[in-house]
Design an enzyme around this catalytic site. Sequence first.
Site, mmCIF file in Angstrom:
data_model
loop_
_atom_site.group_PDB
_atom_site.id
_atom_site.type_symbol
_atom_site.label_atom_id
_atom_site.label_comp_id
_atom_site.label_asym_id
_atom_site.label_seq_id
_atom_site.Cartn_x
_atom_site.Cartn_y
_atom_site.Cartn_z
ATOM 1 N N ARG A 63 11.226 -34.984 -14.664
ATOM 2 C CA ARG A 63 10.453 -33.918 -15.503
ATOM 3 C C ARG A 63 9.246 -34.604 -16.378
ATOM 4 N NH1 ARG A 63 10.556 -28.782 -13.329
ATOM 5 N NH2 ARG A 63 9.214 -30.261 -12.105
ATOM 6 N N TYR A 89 15.140 -0.140 5.171
ATOM 7 C CA TYR A 89 13.876 -0.896 4.932
ATOM 8 C C TYR A 89 13.126 -0.300 3.925
ATOM 9 C CZ TYR A 89 9.166 -3.358 5.541
ATOM 10 O OH TYR A 89 8.053 -3.976 5.927
ATOM 11 N N LYS A 126 17.738 -17.699 -11.272
ATOM 12 C CA LYS A 126 18.155 -18.236 -12.535
ATOM 13 C C LYS A 126 18.884 -16.956 -13.289
ATOM 14 C CE LYS A 126 14.613 -21.753 -12.888
ATOM 15 N NZ LYS A 126 15.423 -22.908 -13.145
ATOM 16 N N PHE A 178 5.817 -33.379 -6.736
ATOM 17 C CA PHE A 178 7.066 -33.787 -7.158
ATOM 18 C C PHE A 178 8.164 -33.118 -5.970
ATOM 19 C CE2 PHE A 178 6.574 -29.747 -9.440
ATOM 20 C CZ PHE A 178 7.569 -29.016 -9.194
ATOM 21 N N ASP A 238 7.898 -14.891 -19.181
ATOM 22 C CA ASP A 238 8.703 -15.498 -18.311
ATOM 23 C C ASP A 238 10.137 -15.277 -18.728
ATOM 24 O OD1 ASP A 238 9.841 -17.163 -16.343
ATOM 25 O OD2 ASP A 238 8.478 -18.612 -16.278
ATOM 26 N N PHE A 279 4.678 -24.387 -17.162
ATOM 27 C CA PHE A 279 5.485 -24.918 -15.898
ATOM 28 C C PHE A 279 4.858 -24.982 -14.863
ATOM 29 C CE2 PHE A 279 8.918 -23.849 -12.872
ATOM 30 C CZ PHE A 279 9.762 -24.918 -13.168
ATOM 31 N N THR A 280 5.424 -25.871 -14.023
ATOM 32 C CA THR A 280 4.428 -26.355 -12.901
ATOM 33 C C THR A 280 3.981 -25.228 -11.899
ATOM 34 O OG1 THR A 280 6.677 -26.604 -11.625
ATOM 35 C CG2 THR A 280 5.681 -28.597 -12.493
#
Length: 482
Positions: A389, A80, A266, A455, A223, A132-133
């Site tokens: 998109r 942990y 990603k 969305f 990002d 970006f969303t």
Amino acid sequence: MANIEFFTGENIPLEMHKVRIVQKLNLPAVEYRKEAMEKAGFNTFMLQNKDVFMDMLTDSGVNAMSDRQQAAMMVADDSYAGSETFTRLENKVREIFGMEYFLPAHQGRACENILAEAFVKEGSVIPMNFHFTTPKAHITRLGGRVEELVIEEGLKINSDYPFKGNFDTVRLRKLIEEVGADNIPFIRLEAGTNLIGGQPFSLENAREVCGLAKEFGIMTVLDASLLQDNLYFIKTREEACKDMTIKEITRELSDLMDIVYFSARKLGFARGGGICIRSEENLKEMRELIPLFEGFLTYGGMSVREMEAIVVGLDETMDMDVISQGPEFIKYMSDELQKHGVPVVTPAGGLGCHINAGEFVAHIPQEEYPAGALAAAIYIAGGIRGMERGTLSEQRNPDGSEQLSEMELVRLAMPRRVFTLSQVKYAIDRIVWLYKNRDLIGGLRFVDEPKTLRFFIGKLEATSDWPEKLARKFREDFPNSL
């Protein structure tokens, strides 16, 4: 990067890997696909994966792992606190990004939440090359606002400009002078601007943005979730970087930044995320939020097995033969669709092939979500799940009116090392057929509309019986085919 020419003169991408584990796919009949789409509320997120033949919804968490990643997962330390696995990840992040401090999080939007909680307040202004969303949602819920400052070329569907994700630095300077540097907690640069076709920024543009930020004493945040594609484009499109290694480009870019965050769903071909931090002061602003929202400081909500896979995945991201496969497959798909007149975003970017729904179904008004309708039609036509998109991905204005999107795109993501070229050719074939029958496609309207990130879980219905007509035409043209 290997340069391989074919004797026949064909120009096709060649995978620099072999497939050793396979997963059986299912392609249901068109009649079933129509019913599945209706049951999912014409939202491709709500489809069951068992009903999907080619899942091109996203590259997030669905990239194929390498043999080395799978092997690394077997040596994970599941303590942990004080885990050796975390130490290996922390050391790898320091090696690649050159930043002293690292905070783990369970994925990219978790990093965005931490950043927003630490630095955004009522009235804050966050300049971005493009929004970006999820970061926009975190910023606006805390009373901040986003200012998109992508260059004019970035909002052109078709262009030969190589870096459509570049910041407009003239407008950035003007914004800083207008609102005041004290009201700008950070400038966010998005590698591979997601919502305008995965378009990259150049290393030179990043230098200009960060130089301007330094002049005004403003923090810069990268990002890096789609960094691997952006690195590929810098290497292949930016003359000054052609002789640099991917690792050298990465370090030079990260050396410009104060903070780098990423989704390892990603970047790294696994599942997780993290925030790389240069200064101890910024670390202290965010550190206490990790145990509150994510988990202890040495796992941050991630599985230790995934963390081991990220260590190897970050190393593989520095390999041009590995990261070239995605952009090359995307370019191939985009080029082939263009040959048949199908409108796509050019030049081909990263992440996926982006179809211009605004032109594909120009007869559908934006208020009826043309990109969402086209995504649904692509699934009905071929069992291919893409992502809307466009306007559907926007948030409504405070008065309840639609915030019409700058672009109406359907993104057909290309998860890394997942699809074969024959599968890509199948997707091209079905989309070309659909384009020839595009007049059959109609609009959508909401029947269940969430207030935030609609969305993801919203449900819609067709404005007419167009799905039935489309399925019927498919069966007429392909009487013996799924």
